[in-house]
Design a protein around this motif. Structure first.
Motif, short mmCIF file in Angstrom:
data_model
loop_
_atom_site.label_atom_id
_atom_site.label_comp_id
_atom_site.label_asym_id
_atom_site.label_seq_id
_atom_site.Cartn_x
_atom_site.Cartn_y
_atom_site.Cartn_z
N LYS A 246 1.01 -1.01 0.03
CA LYS A 246 0.29 -0.20 -0.61
C LYS A 246 1.19 1.12 0.18
N THR A 247 2.08 0.88 1.22
CA THR A 247 2.80 2.44 1.18
C THR A 247 3.61 2.79 -0.38
N ALA A 248 3.89 1.72 -0.95
CA ALA A 248 4.57 1.79 -2.22
C ALA A 248 3.69 2.25 -3.82
N HIS A 249 2.66 1.74 -3.22
CA HIS A 249 1.83 1.73 -4.89
C HIS A 249 1.62 3.25 -4.40
N ARG A 250 1.19 4.24 -3.39
CA ARG A 250 0.79 5.14 -2.58
C ARG A 250 1.76 6.05 -3.61
N ALA A 251 3.10 6.21 -3.06
CA ALA A 251 4.04 6.68 -3.46
C ALA A 251 4.58 7.08 -5.27
N ALA A 252 4.24 5.12 -5.51
CA ALA A 252 4.37 5.22 -7.30
C ALA A 252 3.11 6.33 -7.97
N LEU A 253 1.78 6.29 -7.40
CA LEU A 253 0.99 7.60 -8.06
C LEU A 253 1.73 8.41 -7.54
N ALA A 254 2.05 8.37 -6.64
CA ALA A 254 2.21 10.58 -6.30
C ALA A 254 3.04 10.82 -7.53
N ILE A 255 4.26 9.54 -7.65
CA ILE A 255 4.88 9.95 -9.11
C ILE A 255 4.39 10.02 -10.34
N ALA A 256 3.26 9.22 -10.58
CA ALA A 256 2.72 8.89 -11.55
C ALA A 256 1.36 10.20 -12.20
N SER A 257 1.27 11.02 -11.06
CA SER A 257 0.01 12.18 -10.69
C SER A 257 0.28 12.57 -10.19
N GLY A 258 0.93 12.91 -9.66
CA GLY A 258 1.20 14.00 -8.33
C GLY A 258 1.27 15.26 -8.89
N LEU A 259 1.73 15.65 -9.72
CA LEU A 259 1.68 16.85 -11.12
C LEU A 259 0.57 17.79 -10.97
N GLY A 260 -0.35 16.40 -11.51
CA GLY A 260 -1.53 17.02 -11.45
C GLY A 260 -1.49 16.92 -12.94
N PRO A 261 -2.86 16.64 -13.50
CA PRO A 261 -3.74 16.91 -14.82
C PRO A 261 -3.11 17.64 -15.88
N ALA A 262 -3.63 19.09 -15.27
CA ALA A 262 -3.64 19.99 -16.35
C ALA A 262 -1.78 20.41 -16.32
N VAL A 263 -0.92 19.83 -15.83
CA VAL A 263 0.41 20.00 -15.98
C VAL A 263 1.24 18.88 -16.73
N LEU A 264 0.51 17.94 -15.78
CA LEU A 264 0.89 16.95 -17.21
C LEU A 264 0.54 17.09 -18.63
N LYS A 265 -0.73 17.05 -18.85
CA LYS A 265 -1.31 17.53 -20.35
C LYS A 265 -0.46 18.82 -20.61
N ASP A 266 0.14 19.62 -20.75
CA ASP A 266 0.68 21.11 -20.58
C ASP A 266 1.99 20.17 -21.30
N MET A 267 2.42 19.32 -20.17
CA MET A 267 4.10 19.28 -21.18
C MET A 267 3.17 18.41 -21.88
N ALA A 268 2.81 17.49 -22.24
CA ALA A 268 2.52 16.37 -23.09
C ALA A 268 2.91 17.10 -24.27
N GLU A 269 1.59 18.12 -24.31
CA GLU A 269 1.24 19.37 -25.74
C GLU A 269 2.89 20.27 -26.07
N GLN A 270 3.14 20.09 -25.23
CA GLN A 270 4.32 20.94 -25.30
C GLN A 270 5.56 20.59 -25.68
N ILE A 271 5.83 18.62 -25.79
CA ILE A 271 6.84 18.12 -26.02
C ILE A 271 6.43 17.85 -27.43
N CYS A 272 5.38 17.73 -27.61
CA CYS A 272 4.30 17.38 -28.90
C CYS A 272 4.49 18.04 -30.13
N GLY A 273 4.49 19.36 -29.55
CA GLY A 273 4.16 20.55 -30.92
C GLY A 273 6.16 20.01 -31.12
#
Ligand code: HEM
Length: 406
Positions: free
Chosen positions: A97-124
């Motif tokens: 449970k502790t490892a899963h929670r830390a992994a979730l913080a890594i994969a989505s802790g920056l938040g959906p808006a930041v991740l989407k913006d990052m992806a848009e800039q990288i793809c462009g």
């Protein structure tokens, strides 16, 4: 109780396993209705039915794959085993449970808006770099660089390391092939050692950085109330997830383009309505997930729907087969952008389900929409795609296309 039988043929060693997965899976469902059979190569059981797999996957007894069987050859006590020892997949409760929670913080802790913006800039940026080249390879010129740049930026090591990370992560898939030589397993170890060294080298500055980054988020999660003591730091968990993050996102993107370029009318529908990008990603996740399934193991004898799974047995949760179960999905082999149906087995279910699915979906949808905005047509230049060596990873290796700019 229905004892697990051997199938009358050995699907895992069939030379057409990767290229003709749909027909092989249809034959398993027809030959062995119950959905559990003995693995023809390894001492393990294989689960293929959607209803059974979704229950089993959530069952609290179904914990990490048994320790003895995780790696063979040079990787058994090498860097790969060390790196993966920090991956949540290989923890049992209560540490899981502790490892899963830390992994979730890594994969989505920056938040959906930041991740989407990052992806848009990288793809462009990646599309700009392709300039007006008339022929590109969608795997090597787009899917892999986009996924690797995304992870390099998320974990904060810098864009200059993205290509190396992509190459090293790619080598880690080798132990997931059904047949691999010791020499090849050595490459997987080397890849893991390089990832481990790079993330460890950068982690001190990442921890001290003023901008929030995923190493800090993981450390905070590991120290949060209710956490179990874990023999892993945030940066070690980040390193352990590098393969999933890059090969998972890139593989999905490559497989999605492969479907769209080969399914009649699909590309035109997407051009007319780019909002279908999410449906295209989901339908690819159902039919062609880059990770076909993974092993789990019951901590005690466990019975589900009349099937007994003895303690310590490795159980291959064959998610890609469950996604083509005709009892769950009508016309299961059809790529259908309008499909509605049960939750896909692709990412597992319950407290051990994949923590990176939202991230991979964001990257996939953003990358497809960006591509559609740049090119009006893309013509596949090979008659048949190459799925690479047969194994539990199944991702298109090359996709040369002739493109026409908008
Ligand atoms: C899109 C492609 C991907 C597929 C098909 C996939 C599939 C899976 C599957 C089948 C599992 C095991 C679930 C279970 O044991 O029941 C899993 C677990 C996991 N995945 Fe993914 N994954 C993908 C992408 C990612 C990405 C992008 C990341 C990270 C950024 C990630 C991180 C993880 C982690 C950390 C776990 C372990 C979860 C746990 O045991 O608590 N995956 N994934």
């Amino acid at each position: 109780m229905e004892p697990a039988k051997l199938l009358p043929f050995s699907p895992f060693t069939a030379p057409n396993f990767s290229s003709d997965l749909g027909s092989l899976v249809a034959a398993w469902h027809a030959e062995h209705g119950g959905g559990v059979f003995a693995h023809p190569v390894e001492p393990a059981l294989v689960v293929t039915r959607h209803a059974l797999l979704s229950k089993l996957s959530r069952h609290p007894n179904l914990q990490a794959q048994s320790n003895d069987d995780r790696a063979t050859g040079p990787s058994a006590d090498g860097a790969l085993a060390r790196v993966f020892s920090h991956h949540p997949l290989f923890h049992n409760q209560p540490q899981h449970k502790t490892a899963h929670r830390a992994a979730l913080a890594i994969a989505s802790g920056l938040g959906p808006a930041v991740l989407k913006d990052m992806a848009e800039q990288i793809c462009g940026r990646q599309l700009n770099q392709l300039g007006d080249k008339p022929i590109i390879d969608l795997v090597h010129d787009y899917a892999v660089p986009v996924a690797a740049l995304m992870w390099a930026q998320m974990v904060g090591v810098g864009d200059e390391y993205a290509a190396d990370l992509g190459k090293w992560a790619n080598a880690i898939r080798i132990p997931l092939w059904f047949q691999s030589a010791d020499e090849q397993l050595g490459q997987a170890d080397e890849g893991a050692a390089n990832i481990e060294a790079l993330i460890a080298e950068k982690s001190a500055s990442l921890r001290a950085a003023t901008d929030t980054n995923v190493v800090q988020l993981a450390d905070q999660s590991l120290q949060s109330p209710g956490s179990e003591p874990l023999d892993s730091t945030g940066s070690e968990i980040v390193a352990s997830m590098t393969f999933d993050a890059i090969d998972g996102s890139a593989g999905m993107l490559a497989n999605m383009f492969s479907h769209l370029l080969q399914e009649e009318g699909a590309w035109d529908r997407l051009r007319e309505d780019p909002n279908l990008a999410d449906a295209a990603w989901m339908e690819t996740a159902r039919l062609s997930p880059p990770i076909l399934g993974l092993f789990r193991s019951p901590t005690e004898d466990t019975e589900v729907d009349g099937h007994v799974f003895p303690a310590g047995t490795n159980v291959l949760m064959f998610n890609a087969a469950a996604n083509r179960d005709p009892l769950a999905f009508a016309e299961p082999d059809r790529f259908d952008l309008d499909r509605k149906g049960p939750v896909l087995a692709t990412f597992g279910y319950g407290p051990r389900a994949c923590v990176g699915r939202a991230l991979a979906r964001t990257v996939g949808v953003v990358a497809l929409r960006a591509f559609l905005g740049r090119y009006s047509a893309a013509e596949l230049l090979v008659d048949e795609v190459d799925w690479g060596p047969c194994g539990l990873v199944r991702a298109v290796q090359n996709l040369p296309v002739r493109v026409t700019a908008v």
